[in-house]
Design a protein around this motif. Structure first.
Motif, PDB file in Angstrom:
ATOM      1  N   ILE A   1     -15.453  15.087 -56.609  1.00  0.00           N
ATOM      2  CA  ILE A   1     -16.876  14.772 -56.485  1.00  0.00           C
ATOM      3  C   ILE A   1     -17.596  15.882 -55.723  1.00  0.00           C
ATOM      4  CG2 ILE A   1     -18.522  13.226 -55.341  1.00  0.00           C
ATOM      5  CD1 ILE A   1     -16.551  10.928 -56.018  1.00  0.00           C
ATOM      6  N   ALA A   2     -17.010  16.324 -54.616  1.00  0.00           N
ATOM      7  CA  ALA A   2     -17.617  17.386 -53.818  1.00  0.00           C
ATOM      8  C   ALA A   2     -17.681  18.689 -54.597  1.00  0.00           C
ATOM      9  CB  ALA A   2     -16.821  17.581 -52.529  1.00  0.00           C
ATOM     10  N   ALA A   3     -16.623  19.009 -55.321  1.00  0.00           N
ATOM     11  CA  ALA A   3     -16.598  20.242 -56.103  1.00  0.00           C
ATOM     12  C   ALA A   3     -17.656  20.224 -57.194  1.00  0.00           C
ATOM     13  CB  ALA A   3     -15.208  20.447 -56.712  1.00  0.00           C
ATOM     14  N   GLY A   4     -17.981  19.021 -57.690  1.00  0.00           N
ATOM     15  CA  GLY A   4     -18.994  18.889 -58.728  1.00  0.00           C
ATOM     16  C   GLY A   4     -20.412  18.821 -58.202  1.00  0.00           C
ATOM     17  N   GLY A   5     -20.579  18.873 -56.881  1.00  0.00           N
ATOM     18  CA  GLY A   5     -21.909  18.905 -56.290  1.00  0.00           C
ATOM     19  C   GLY A   5     -22.529  17.555 -56.018  1.00  0.00           C
ATOM     20  N   GLU A   6     -21.792  16.467 -56.267  1.00  0.00           N
ATOM     21  CA  GLU A   6     -22.323  15.150 -55.967  1.00  0.00           C
ATOM     22  C   GLU A   6     -21.901  14.741 -54.558  1.00  0.00           C
ATOM     23  OE1 GLU A   6     -22.889  12.713 -59.974  1.00  0.00           O
ATOM     24  OE2 GLU A   6     -20.781  13.163 -59.597  1.00  0.00           O
ATOM     25  N   ARG A   7     -22.428  13.617 -54.111  1.00  0.00           N
ATOM     26  CA  ARG A   7     -22.213  13.192 -52.729  1.00  0.00           C
ATOM     27  C   ARG A   7     -21.852  11.713 -52.685  1.00  0.00           C
ATOM     28  NH1 ARG A   7     -25.766  11.332 -48.640  1.00  0.00           N
ATOM     29  NH2 ARG A   7     -27.503  11.438 -50.120  1.00  0.00           N
ATOM     30  N   VAL A   8     -20.807  11.393 -51.940  1.00  0.00           N
ATOM     31  CA  VAL A   8     -20.433   9.995 -51.729  1.00  0.00           C
ATOM     32  C   VAL A   8     -21.262   9.450 -50.571  1.00  0.00           C
ATOM     33  CG1 VAL A   8     -18.576   8.389 -51.188  1.00  0.00           C
ATOM     34  CG2 VAL A   8     -18.088  10.428 -52.553  1.00  0.00           C
ATOM     35  N   GLY A   9     -21.922   8.313 -50.801  1.00  0.00           N
ATOM     36  CA  GLY A   9     -22.773   7.741 -49.771  1.00  0.00           C
ATOM     37  C   GLY A   9     -22.281   6.422 -49.213  1.00  0.00           C
ATOM     38  N   PHE A  10     -21.180   5.907 -49.780  1.00  0.00           N
ATOM     39  CA  PHE A  10     -20.698   4.613 -49.308  1.00  0.00           C
ATOM     40  C   PHE A  10     -19.273   4.380 -49.786  1.00  0.00           C
ATOM     41  CE2 PHE A  10     -20.416  -0.111 -49.662  1.00  0.00           C
ATOM     42  CZ  PHE A  10     -20.627  -0.398 -48.319  1.00  0.00           C
ATOM     43  N   PHE A  11     -18.441   3.824 -48.891  1.00  0.00           N
ATOM     44  CA  PHE A  11     -17.081   3.425 -49.231  1.00  0.00           C
ATOM     45  C   PHE A  11     -16.984   1.902 -49.136  1.00  0.00           C
ATOM     46  CE2 PHE A  11     -16.097   7.606 -47.023  1.00  0.00           C
ATOM     47  CZ  PHE A  11     -15.912   8.317 -48.204  1.00  0.00           C
ATOM     48  N   LEU A  12     -16.466   1.282 -50.175  1.00  0.00           N
ATOM     49  CA  LEU A  12     -16.229  -0.160 -50.159  1.00  0.00           C
ATOM     50  C   LEU A  12     -14.765  -0.413 -50.498  1.00  0.00           C
ATOM     51  CD1 LEU A  12     -17.331  -3.076 -49.963  1.00  0.00           C
ATOM     52  CD2 LEU A  12     -17.717  -2.975 -52.443  1.00  0.00           C
ATOM     53  N   PHE A  13     -14.083  -1.158 -49.624  1.00  0.00           N
ATOM     54  CA  PHE A  13     -12.672  -1.495 -49.837  1.00  0.00           C
ATOM     55  C   PHE A  13     -12.566  -2.978 -50.170  1.00  0.00           C
ATOM     56  CE2 PHE A  13     -12.860   2.184 -47.127  1.00  0.00           C
ATOM     57  CZ  PHE A  13     -11.838   3.000 -47.578  1.00  0.00           C
ATOM     58  N   ASP A  14     -12.153  -3.274 -51.388  1.00  0.00           N
ATOM     59  CA  ASP A  14     -11.988  -4.653 -51.826  1.00  0.00           C
ATOM     60  C   ASP A  14     -10.804  -5.283 -51.102  1.00  0.00           C
ATOM     61  OD1 ASP A  14     -12.735  -6.763 -53.912  1.00  0.00           O
ATOM     62  OD2 ASP A  14     -10.584  -6.510 -54.275  1.00  0.00           O
ATOM     63  N   SER A  15     -10.795  -6.606 -51.060  1.00  0.00           N
ATOM     64  CA  SER A  15      -9.710  -7.312 -50.367  1.00  0.00           C
ATOM     65  C   SER A  15      -8.368  -7.151 -51.066  1.00  0.00           C
ATOM     66  CB  SER A  15     -10.054  -8.801 -50.247  1.00  0.00           C
ATOM     67  OG  SER A  15     -10.268  -9.379 -51.526  1.00  0.00           O
TER      68      SER A  15
END
Length: 269
Positions: A74-88
């Motif tokens: 994702i970083a190499a493609g120039g996009e940005r992660v804005g949130f992490f969600l961990f399911d149960s």
């Protein structure tokens, strides 16, 4: 706030290349995407329904290893992660491993992380929070409450001082960069740019005339610890200059300061 007309849940196909996804909505709450850790048929679809109001793309992974591989792409493609969600459905060890990795990376130290849990063991909550999670939420929980809590986490880092991508409109001569619309206008024409090109412009236009050293710009774009070849930045700058060249003399608003870095010209006259 209106939901996106199209929000795509992507299974990464790890370890094969990620499927491409195109944002079709003009209005958004955040230009970042959400990375969801989930293991179970139908659960990623539930994540899409819940997060489609907030993010233009939801990427689903199953393990910490897959998550690390994915955020690098994702970083190499120039996009940005804005949130992490961990399911149960994700084991505690996988959650802790990934959060520990993320908090050690400059560009992910402050990305909000929410962990959903079906258990009531307080020690589990403590361990996850101490690893760097921002919130542990017991499920089942009404979707509206879950979304409200996610919005509260996102608001913590919304100020312009901390978030260069907060809604703003920058005008420098004939160049307009609108972070709310995710739009670039040059000489009264809308210019199509890649996600990484857009981020480069946002940093440069915030302070016209200021020279950004190459190392500083690369750190802002890829984070302090990403291993990215130096010429990657040159390639993206070259692409931007071609798109922003004046037809009459090929001059562009992006100026190279030889041996130092780049800046936005305050005027082209």
């Amino acid at each position: 706030m209106k939901p996106f007309r199209h929000t795509k849940v992507i299974r990464t196909g790890y370890p094969f290349p990620m499927e491409e996804s195109v944002m079709v909505a003009g209005k958004k709450e955040t230009p970042a995407l959400a990375l969801v850790f989930v293991d179970g048929e139908g659960r990623d679809e539930s994540a899409r329904k819940m997060l489609s109001e907030l993010f233009f793309k939801v990427v689903a992974v199953r393990t910490s290893e897959e998550g690390i591989w994915t955020v690098r792409r994702i970083a190499a493609g120039g996009e940005r992660v804005g949130f992490f969600l961990f399911d149960s459905s994700i084991p505690e060890g996988e959650v802790v491993d990934f959060i520990d990795f993320a908090r050690g990376r400059g560009n992910m130290r402050k990305v909000p992380a929410m962990v959903l849990t079906e258990g009531t063991d307080p020690e589990t909550r403590v361990r996850v929070l101490e690893a760097g999670a921002d919130e542990v939420l017991s499920v089942p929980c009404p979707p509206r409450e879950t979304l409200a809590r996610i919005r509260a986490l996102l608001r913590r880092d919304e100020s312009k001082e901390n978030n260069p991508y907060a809604p703003a409109r920058y005008e420098v001569g004939e160049l307009i960069v609108d972070t709310d619309r995710h739009e670039v206008v040059w000489q009264e024409k809308r210019i199509q740019v890649t996600p990484l090109e857009f981020r480069i412009l946002v940093h440069l236009v915030r302070d016209p005339g200021k020279v950004y050293p190459r190392e500083e710009l690369m750190s802002l774009l890829w984070g302090e610890h990403w291993e990215v070849e130096d010429h990657n930045l040159s390639v993206h700058i070259h692409g931007l200059r071609k798109k922003l060249a004046r037809p009459e003399d090929d001059r562009t608003p992006i100026e190279t300061v030889r041996g130092v870095g780049y800046r936005i010209r305050e005027t082209l006259s």
